[in-house]
Enzyme design. Structure first.
Site, mmCIF file in Angstrom:
data_model
loop_
_atom_site.group_PDB
_atom_site.id
_atom_site.type_symbol
_atom_site.label_atom_id
_atom_site.label_comp_id
_atom_site.label_asym_id
_atom_site.label_seq_id
_atom_site.Cartn_x
_atom_site.Cartn_y
_atom_site.Cartn_z
ATOM 1 N N ARG A 236 -12.226 -0.133 -5.105
ATOM 2 C CA ARG A 236 -11.080 -0.797 -5.736
ATOM 3 C C ARG A 236 -11.371 -1.020 -7.202
ATOM 4 O O ARG A 236 -12.501 -1.331 -7.570
ATOM 5 C CB ARG A 236 -10.832 -2.170 -5.114
ATOM 6 C CG ARG A 236 -9.850 -2.211 -3.983
ATOM 7 C CD ARG A 236 -8.453 -1.715 -4.350
ATOM 8 N NE ARG A 236 -7.624 -1.641 -3.167
ATOM 9 C CZ ARG A 236 -7.575 -0.603 -2.335
ATOM 10 N NH1 ARG A 236 -8.289 0.483 -2.562
ATOM 11 N NH2 ARG A 236 -6.796 -0.626 -1.271
ATOM 12 N N GLU A 265 -3.046 0.137 -11.838
ATOM 13 C CA GLU A 265 -2.600 1.434 -11.313
ATOM 14 C C GLU A 265 -1.075 1.547 -11.376
ATOM 15 O O GLU A 265 -0.397 0.690 -10.824
ATOM 16 C CB GLU A 265 -3.076 1.612 -9.870
ATOM 17 C CG GLU A 265 -4.591 1.701 -9.785
ATOM 18 C CD GLU A 265 -5.111 1.998 -8.374
ATOM 19 O OE1 GLU A 265 -4.292 2.209 -7.452
ATOM 20 O OE2 GLU A 265 -6.330 2.013 -8.197
ATOM 21 N N HIS A 286 -6.089 7.657 -7.390
ATOM 22 C CA HIS A 286 -6.189 6.933 -6.106
ATOM 23 C C HIS A 286 -5.798 7.854 -4.940
ATOM 24 O O HIS A 286 -4.868 7.547 -4.177
ATOM 25 C CB HIS A 286 -5.302 5.678 -6.137
ATOM 26 C CG HIS A 286 -5.721 4.634 -5.135
ATOM 27 N ND1 HIS A 286 -5.579 3.297 -5.333
ATOM 28 C CD2 HIS A 286 -6.282 4.746 -3.890
ATOM 29 C CE1 HIS A 286 -6.013 2.622 -4.286
ATOM 30 N NE2 HIS A 286 -6.456 3.492 -3.392
HETATM 31 C C1 3PG Z 1 -7.010 2.098 1.249
HETATM 32 O O1 3PG Z 1 -7.402 0.974 0.965
HETATM 33 O O2 3PG Z 1 -6.696 2.428 2.397
HETATM 34 C C2 3PG Z 1 -6.948 3.162 0.187
HETATM 35 O O3 3PG Z 1 -7.271 2.643 -1.043
HETATM 36 C C3 3PG Z 1 -5.639 3.906 0.153
HETATM 37 O O4 3PG Z 1 -4.582 3.141 -0.327
HETATM 38 P P1 3PG Z 1 -3.099 3.707 -0.231
HETATM 39 O O5 3PG Z 1 -2.698 3.645 1.207
HETATM 40 O O6 3PG Z 1 -2.249 2.847 -1.059
HETATM 41 O O7 3PG Z 1 -3.100 5.131 -0.698
#
Ligand code: 3PG
Length: 314
Positions: A236, A265, A286
């Site tokens: 994160r 983000e 991400h």
């Molecule tokens: C998570 O914590 O599962 C990942 O960082 C993915 O996040 P997202 O579902 O927003 O892509």
């Protein structure tokens, strides 16, 4: 009359169809609405029993208060830092996640970023696309025989360990609990964060975002690292201090860095833009869990957990 008892589940972020199917097959009234304003969200949740989100939907105490019938929040993923979990618990609302469903995909991209930085893959590709043949420019470093520091050895970190072992690396780990199995099978050595940072050639972070992990690796910690070390963050944004990384890279106190997650983000601040533009940095938006396999597994696992809670509640 039957409608009065229909269990309503709202999905507010993109979710694979197979997860939606699981919820529909359970007999729930499933509403998928991924475009909404914060005000819309407050009215959308007013009559729902279950809510399924990813990281984009912020499930604040205000949202929870507006959802007076809510029994379960399914986080189709791992990180729950977008959900006010303690407030949900206070209100008797369950919060479930996808557990280890995306763990392999995340572990794999952590290596993808490490390799990309260590071997200048993005830069080399860019130069090829400019029709150059910069063979001499791209001298990288090998992984075999090097020390990998794994910060956080849970579902994802333990998969990183397996990959690193297969690559012939020495593995240092930092975590609050030590897994005997990882010590025995892969020779993992549990050390303090300080020791890990001092000794590792490559560092990868796999801890959740909590008050105690905010800026876990910041200026002071980066100062402990080897000058030619590489660090990647797929956990994160905010756990690895981006400004401290930027300064260390510019001042030549760190060799490179890879980021899949950011404190903002999409990143808009000047410091993040400067960081992303450095040639020694490789960035992705991400996407660690963005594989067909992870997204399908995440959707199904989360939906099944939501179904279980809502069926048990009846
Ligand atoms: C998570 O914590 O599962 C990942 O960082 C993915 O996040 P997202 O579902 O927003 O892509």
């Amino acid at each position: 009359v039957g409608c009065l008892f229909l269990v309503k589940v709202l999905i507010t972020d993109p979710l694979e169809d197979n997860g939606i199917e699981v919820l529909r097959k359970a007999g729930f009234d499933v509403v998928v609405k991924t475009e909404w304003s914060p005000e819309d969200l407050l009215s959308l949740v007013s009559d729902i029993d279950g809510l399924v989100v990813r990281s984009r939907t912020k499930v604040t105490s205000e949202v929870i208060d507006a959802a007076s019938q809510l029994k379960v929040i399914g986080r189709a993923g791992v990180g729950v830092d977008n959900i006010d979990v303690s407030y949900a618990k206070e209100k008797g609302i369950n919060v479930v996640t996808a557990g280890d469903a995306p763990a392999d995909s995340v572990a794999e991209i952590a290596f993808g970023l490490l390799l990309s930085v260590a071997r200048s893959l993005s830069e080399a590709d860019r130069s090829m696309k400019e029709e150059k043949w910069d063979k001499k420019r791209f001298i990288g470093s090998q992984f075999s025989g090097k020390v990998l520091g794994v910060v956080g050895v849970g579902n994802i970190g333990s998969r990183v360990v397996r990959i690193a072992h297969a690559m012939g690396m020495r593995i240092l780990a930092y975590d609050v609990v030590a897994h005997e199995e990882l010590k025995e099978r892969f020779g993992v050595e549990y050390v303090s964060l300080e020791e890990l940072l001092k000794e590792a050639d490559f560092v990868t972070i796999h801890v959740p975002f909590l008050p105690q992990t905010r800026n876990l690796i910041s200026k002071k910690e980066i100062a402990l690292m080897k000058k030619d070390a590489i660090i990647v963050n797929t956990s994160r944004g905010g756990i690895l201090d981006e400004e401290a990384v930027y300064e260390a890279l510019v001042e030549g106190r760190l060799r490179g860095a890879g980021f899949d997650v950011y404190s903002e983000e999409p990143p808009k601040s000047e410091i993040l833009k400067k960081l992303i533009s450095l040639p020694s940095v490789v960035c992705t938006p991400h996407i660690a869990s963005q594989t067909n396999e992870a997204q399908e597994a995440v959707a199904v696992k989360t939906a099944e957990r939501v179904v279980k809670i809502l069926k048990d509640e009846k």
